[in-house]
Scaffold this motif. Structure first.
Motif, short mmCIF file in Angstrom:
data_model
loop_
_atom_site.label_atom_id
_atom_site.label_comp_id
_atom_site.label_asym_id
_atom_site.label_seq_id
_atom_site.Cartn_x
_atom_site.Cartn_y
_atom_site.Cartn_z
N ASP A 187 -6.32 3.42 6.80
CA ASP A 187 -6.85 3.70 5.47
C ASP A 187 -7.50 2.48 4.82
OD1 ASP A 187 -5.94 6.27 5.69
OD2 ASP A 187 -4.19 6.01 4.38
N ASP A 246 -0.18 3.55 -7.75
CA ASP A 246 -1.59 3.92 -7.71
C ASP A 246 -2.44 2.75 -8.21
OD1 ASP A 246 -0.83 6.40 -6.84
OD2 ASP A 246 -0.92 7.32 -8.84
N HIS A 266 -2.30 7.72 -0.10
CA HIS A 266 -2.73 8.70 -1.10
C HIS A 266 -3.57 9.78 -0.44
CE1 HIS A 266 -1.47 6.18 -4.48
NE2 HIS A 266 -2.06 5.17 -3.89
N LYS A 267 -3.44 10.98 -0.94
CA LYS A 267 -4.38 12.03 -0.56
C LYS A 267 -5.68 11.86 -1.34
CE LYS A 267 -0.96 15.54 0.77
NZ LYS A 267 -0.45 16.90 0.52
N ASN A 268 -5.56 11.21 -2.51
CA ASN A 268 -6.74 10.96 -3.34
C ASN A 268 -7.53 9.80 -2.75
OD1 ASN A 268 -8.58 10.16 -5.32
ND2 ASN A 268 -7.23 10.80 -6.99
N LEU A 273 -8.29 6.63 -4.95
CA LEU A 273 -7.23 5.64 -5.12
C LEU A 273 -7.18 4.70 -3.92
CD1 LEU A 273 -4.39 7.86 -6.65
CD2 LEU A 273 -5.92 6.28 -7.85
N THR A 274 -7.42 5.23 -2.72
CA THR A 274 -7.45 4.38 -1.53
C THR A 274 -8.63 3.42 -1.57
OG1 THR A 274 -6.40 6.14 -0.24
CG2 THR A 274 -7.50 4.39 0.99
N ASN A 331 3.78 3.85 -10.29
CA ASN A 331 3.91 4.65 -9.06
C ASN A 331 3.18 4.03 -7.87
OD1 ASN A 331 5.42 6.59 -10.40
ND2 ASN A 331 3.60 7.77 -10.99
N TYR A 351 0.83 -1.20 0.00
CA TYR A 351 0.00 0.00 0.00
C TYR A 351 0.87 1.25 0.00
CZ TYR A 351 -3.13 3.66 1.73
OH TYR A 351 -3.83 4.82 1.87
N HIS A 352 0.48 2.22 -0.83
CA HIS A 352 1.14 3.53 -0.87
C HIS A 352 0.08 4.57 -0.48
CE1 HIS A 352 4.68 1.88 -2.91
NE2 HIS A 352 3.83 1.17 -3.61
#
Length: 748
Positions: A170, A403, A116-118, A121-122, A401, A113-114
């Protein structure tokens, strides 16, 4: 938050024995022995033997009353990833199902998991995790695994604590919520807050600890009073207890909802648990009788369950000492689902060990099916094999990246390219999936990592329409061709419209008509050429244009047919010389020829084969003096001679003689309306209905209202055979006490 107890394998077996058969407990014992041997010599960061972790996971699952296959998987979930044991060995020893669950947990562990502010995408990442689970129980095992890892997070470096907590907050806490497992969700959220916002966590925890004695005394007093309130309901062992308030819930209300401690009404809270739904509402009524409910603080989640299946009554009242106090009321079954969610559906039938409740037609499972949008299962299909429509219709892939993108099922690299950016799609020349070069028309699978290769010289191809699945990508390709090939698109659109007009046998000159220009304006195109160009590059369907033009053609043809019919009726009336002048008295009118064919019991003078209908403005009935009115394209409308709609000079030019074939007929009912003016009194409506029922064929509708404080007007629509019956009805109504006047209604 108190330090969690460390459970032993014996604790797991003891918990399992409460709901499993001896054979199933033996299988769980075998799984422990297998895992213990595989993890021998391994230790955790805390210094504990590694087997302590699978043991805690298995105990959490047994606490959820999961089946023996899931509890076994709790013991075995790390053996394939962290020991030399292979999945093939697990399958040989424990069977296909347990191997599948363990395989699913292993797959979940490999997905990184990366943050995200978006938020989208989460959300896509969470959907990806659920989509790649071959069995939903893999996710439940993973949640139990993550819960124990969070409980022992203090042994890891500070940076790792924060990244793990962020991922848990998240991804895994929302998944526990989505699956309805509140028992895990709240514990995960509290632990995440402890590491992500330590100052806020400890401040709230200290406040709760400081007030604990007072809070417990208050709740115990409230429980005692509620027991008194519901004593007369004769409930079977109702369960009443103080509901613990979770630290994250308080933090959320303070920060997100901007509330103070004093404004959190469920800070003091209790639950009442009963056997039946009807008892929930009975308890609610008893509490509301003694304590004043706070306005706007009642929620009926029984009638309107949450998406994850949660059901309960929530009400905030002004309780003892005039303090706000929240009470939750639910049945035992509702409480079980609120705590364990989807896991509750693997619970064993009460008193019958070794028999899993897997009836998919049972209403208990309906909420879970809605929650993950699954298709209706076959009668013999286990619930854990159900796949969600949401996930079966989508595929989730990674960009380089990290996402996660959500795409339609069957999507390929071009769908990815256009979702990343329009220019990436317009200049795509190739793609790599999981590091290997693939053709642009290949299909992607859940978890694939997709890299797009671009070139400034590359441009879209019209053939891409066949390959691309997502609407957004198709729209962007259409936009590209719209900008680059305007003249060709106009010609192509014109040809498509002309071909379709010929196929439908519509005039070809419609393409140059005012109607197609009107269609262009209605669709916000600057000109007909722009509309045709849009047809040419696929933005507007040719059928929608031709269907609009076709409606115009049909309307024109229908209009002409109406004019022809009107002309035919008028000529017939002129030739028969049977016009009507309303100033004539009824006996002066030439009677209709009764040898002529009647329509709905009506004979029209000198005219045959014409549509006849009774008007709804004056509601004529047999026995009324009537006339016919030649309408515009709808035949002849029959009116009473005193109808105001045909009184003007212009209307009189279109009147023809009409007559009832039998004014005293009793075979057919005719509708008419009456207006009743009266002084209001008791039983007035009852008396009117009674007379109407006795003297009319049927009462169709009844309404009324006050003109003043004492005067009322009633409107009665009835069916009668003829004027004689209608007059008899009106006389009967007029004779009712306090009725002043009864008249026939005519619309203005």
């Amino acid at each position: 938050m108190t330090k969690p107890r460390i459970w032993t394998p014996k604790d797991v077996m003891k918990k399992a024995q409460t709901y499993m058969s001896p054979a199933e407990v033996s299988k769980v014992e075998l799984a422990y022995q297998f895992a213990n041997k595989a993890h021998r010599g391994q230790y955790r960061k805390s210094g504990d033997k590694y087997i302590s972790h699978p043991t805690q996971v298995a105990y959490i699952l047994a606490g959820l009353k999961m089946d023996e296959e899931t509890v076994c998987s709790g013991f075995l979930h790390d053996v394939v990833q962290d020991t030399p044991v292979t999945l093939k060995q697990v399958k040989a020893k424990f069977g296909d199902t347990i191997a599948l669950i363990v395989y699913g947990v292993t797959k979940l562990d490999k997905i990184k998991y990366h943050p995200h502010k978006n938020k989208k995408l989460t959300i896509n990442f969470r959907r990806l995790l659920l989509a790649i689970c071959p069995d939903i129980r893999s996710m439940i095992v993973k949640l139990a695994d993550r819960l124990h890892n969070m409980e022992t997070l203090r042994y890891l470096p500070a940076a790792k604590q924060k990244t793990t907590s962020r991922e848990t907050f998240d991804v895994y806490a929302p998944l526990a919520d989505r699956l309805g497992i509140g028992a895990i969700k709240w514990r995960l959220q509290d632990l995440c807050l402890k590491y992500l916002k330590p100052e806020a966590y400890h401040k709230i925890a200290s406040h709760l600890s400081f007030k604990r004695t007072q809070r417990n005394e208050y709740i115990n007093s409230a429980i005692k009073q509620v027991r008194g309130f519901i004593k007369n309901l004769h409930l079977h062992h109702p369960l009443l207890y103080g509901r613990p308030k979770h630290i994250y819930s308080i933090y959320h209300k303070i920060t997100v909802r901007h509330k103070s401690f004093d404004q959190i009404f469920d800070f003091l809270a209790m639950r009442v648990i009963v056997d039946k739904v009807s008892q929930c509402y009975a308890v609610l009524s008893a509490i509301e009788t003694h304590w004043l409910p706070m306005p706007g603080r009642f929620k009926d989640y029984i009638a309107n369950p949450k998406p994850n299946g949660y059901r309960s009554l929530h009400i905030t009242v002004i309780g003892p000492k005039k303090r706000p106090f929240e009470i939750q009321i639910r049945t035992r079954k509702m409480h079980h689902i609120a705590e364990y969610g989807v896991a509750a559906h693997w619970a064993y039938k009460a008193g019958i060990k070794g028999k899993v409740h897997t009836n998919n037609n049972n209403s208990q499972l309906n909420w879970f099916k809605r929650m993950i949008a699954v298709q209706e299962s076959k009668a013999n299909q286990p619930v854990y094999n159900l796949k969600s429509d949401l996930f079966s219709n989508h595929v989730y892939v990674f960009t380089p990246n990290g996402d996660v993108l959500e795409l339609p099922k069957g999507a390929g690299p071009l769908d990815v390219a256009y979702q990343i950016h329009t220019e990436v799609g317009n200049h795509a020349m190739g793609a790599k999936v999981n590091g290997k070069i693939v053709p642009l028309d290949c299909h992607l699978h859940n978890g694939d990592t997709v890299a797009i290769m671009t070139s400034t010289k590359a441009t879209p191809s019209r053939d891409w329409y066949r390959i691309i699945k997502s609407r957004n990508a198709k729209r962007k390709i259409r936009q590209y061709f719209k900008q680059h090939d305007h003249d060709e698109n106009v010609a192509e659109g014109r040809n498509q419209v002309l071909r379709s007009l010929r196929d439908h046998k519509y005039p070809a000159n419609l393409i140059n008509s005012d109607q197609i220009e009107e269609i262009a304006n209605r669709r916000n195109f600057n000109s007909t050429e722009d509309l045709l160009a849009a047809v040419g590059y696929g933005a507007v369907g040719v059928n929608s244009i031709v269907n609009n033009l076709g409606r115009y053609v049909k309307e024109q043809r229908a209009k002409q047919d109406r004019l022809d019919e009107e002309k035919r009726i008028q000529n017939a009336a002129n030739s028969s010389n049977k016009k009507v002048v309303l100033s004539q008295r009824p006996h002066q009118l030439e009677p209709a020829d009764t040898t002529k064919k009647s329509f709905q019991g009506i004979v029209i003078g000198g005219i045959n084969n014409v549509l006849v209908r009774l008007s709804h403005c004056c509601y004529p009935v047999p026995g009324d003096p009537i006339v016919g009115y030649i309408t515009h394209g709808n035949g002849i409308s029959i009116h009473r001679r005193d109808c105001p709609h045909i009184a003007d000079d212009k209307s009189q030019q279109r009147l023809v003689v009409a007559h009832w074939s039998n004014s005293n007929q009793t075979s057919t009912y005719y509708a008419t309306k009456l207006s009743i003016d009266a002084y209001d009194r008791g039983n007035l409506v009852k008396d009117i209905i009674q007379v109407g029922s006795e003297k009319a064929g049927q009462i169709i509708s009844f309404s009324g209202g006050y003109d003043t404080q004492t005067d009322v007007t009633m409107h009665l629509k009835v069916e009668v055979h003829n004027l004689k019956q209608l007059k008899d009805l009106m006389t009967g109504l007029q004779s009712i006490s306090k009725v002043r006047k009864v008249t026939r209604e005519m619309s203005k």
